[in-house]
Design a protein around this motif. Structure first.
Motif, short mmCIF file in Angstrom:
data_model
loop_
_atom_site.label_atom_id
_atom_site.label_comp_id
_atom_site.label_asym_id
_atom_site.label_seq_id
_atom_site.Cartn_x
_atom_site.Cartn_y
_atom_site.Cartn_z
N TYR A 117 -13.86 81.11 23.44
CA TYR A 117 -15.17 80.92 24.07
C TYR A 117 -15.20 79.56 24.77
O TYR A 117 -14.35 78.70 24.51
N GLU A 121 -22.37 83.28 19.89
CA GLU A 121 -23.34 82.86 20.90
C GLU A 121 -24.62 82.36 20.25
O GLU A 121 -25.16 81.32 20.64
N THR A 122 -25.12 83.09 19.25
CA THR A 122 -26.41 82.76 18.64
C THR A 122 -26.34 81.47 17.84
O THR A 122 -27.23 80.61 17.95
N TYR A 138 -22.08 83.70 8.43
CA TYR A 138 -22.23 85.01 9.08
C TYR A 138 -20.89 85.72 9.28
O TYR A 138 -20.86 86.89 9.66
N ASP A 184 -19.14 88.23 19.05
CA ASP A 184 -19.69 87.55 20.21
C ASP A 184 -21.15 87.14 19.97
O ASP A 184 -21.56 86.03 20.34
N GLU A 185 -21.91 88.04 19.36
CA GLU A 185 -23.32 87.76 19.11
C GLU A 185 -23.49 86.59 18.15
O GLU A 185 -24.32 85.70 18.36
N ILE A 186 -22.68 86.58 17.09
CA ILE A 186 -22.78 85.51 16.10
C ILE A 186 -22.39 84.17 16.72
O ILE A 186 -23.08 83.15 16.54
N ASN A 189 -25.27 78.69 21.81
CA ASN A 189 -26.64 78.40 22.24
C ASN A 189 -27.09 77.01 21.80
O ASN A 189 -27.98 76.41 22.41
N SER A 224 -18.31 92.87 19.47
CA SER A 224 -19.66 92.62 19.96
C SER A 224 -20.47 91.84 18.92
O SER A 224 -21.28 90.97 19.27
N TYR A 225 -20.23 92.12 17.63
CA TYR A 225 -20.90 91.37 16.56
C TYR A 225 -20.38 89.93 16.54
O TYR A 225 -21.16 88.98 16.42
#
Length: 275
Positions: free
Chosen positions: A146, A209-210, A249, A205-207, A214, A202-203
């Protein structure tokens, strides 16, 4: 013991689908990879072997021999193929990056002469690779890359102004300076028998990013990010802080790698330091 590596490249197609599942479920779990028409990659396979030095030749093994052994397997079985349709193993097992590196380990390890397989690293693209290392059984590592941009100032409250300036130089600039950071998030596990995956990307990536990107992207780490209060945001500290952000997470989080620049790289393996 000496270690050496050789890279072999190939191109192949694959699709992530389970025939017994509905179209909706396939798309939910595998996203764009579920396209039944398939998609493709230019794979890069890094083969690292180990062995003892031959006192007569001055080498462990000729790297051309490694290329020939691995290249023969790749050419006959994978290169230029739609793996789901043309390879007997992958007709029955989804050709995820994790399953591919497992299969290649089994094939290559039994074919080498005068050396032993130590590590395989398979790049699906510059931002995703899987890895298998000797002595870890069926364990596979998956690393996703990332990017974030941030500023920081290197300054320790435990040192005086003169000591900080001497130690950190320009990086002690009161206004700070910036980097284009690249973050390697590595998880490990045994690929799922059905999906062939260690983790839902996808999970992941979400973790990331969140709970990391961010908070970090386009921020001044000293001034804007709560997690760095009272800390000197060196890249060593950034790697540790990101690990702590994500670990709650991602129970199978193995390590965090941080590229501060193309020349400076840092790794953190968690509080137990298990490499």
């Amino acid at each position: 013991m000496l270690y050496l590596s050789r890279r072999v490249d190939f191109s192949a197609m694959h699709s992530y689908r389970i025939p017994e599942w509905t179209e909706e479920r396939n798309k939910s779990v595998f996203g764009l990879c579920s396209n039944p028409s398939g998609h493709g990659h230019d794979y890069k396979l890094e083969v690292m072997v180990k062995g003892n030095l031959n006192q007569k030749s001055g080498i462990v093994v000729n790297t051309v021999d490694i290329k020939n052994v691995v290249g023969k397997i790749i050419d006959q079985e994978l290169d230029g193929k739609f793996l789901n349709k043309e390879h007997p193993y992958f007709i029955k097992h989804i050709p995820t990056t994790e399953n591919l590196v497992k299969y290649l380990w089994d094939m290559i390890s039994r074919s080498l002469v005068d050396c032993e397989l130590h590590r395989l690293r398979l790049y699906e693209n510059p931002y995703l690779y899987s890895e298998k290392v000797e002595g870890e059984g069926n364990m596979v590592h998956l690393t996703r890359k990332y990017h974030f941009s941030a500023a920081h100032r290197l300054h320790s409250d435990e040192l005086n102004e003169e000591e900080n300036l001497k130690l950190f130089g320009k990086c002690n600039n009161p206004f700070g300076h910036g980097h284009n950071y690249y973050l390697d998030v590595c998880v490990n596990g045994i690929p799922d028998a059905v999906t062939g995956m260690i983790i839902d990307l996808s999970y992941l990536d979400e973790i990331v990013e969140t709970f990391a990107l961010n908070k970090l992207d386009h921020k001044h780490l000293n001034l804007d990010v709560e997690e760095f209060k009272g800390l000197n945001p060196t890249s060593e500290v950034v790697a540790k802080v990101v690990y702590d952000m994500l670990a709650p997470y991602l129970p199978n989080l193995h390590k965090i790698g941080l590229w501060e620049t193309e020349k400076n790289y840092f790794e953190y393996f968690g509080p137990n330091g298990v490499k």
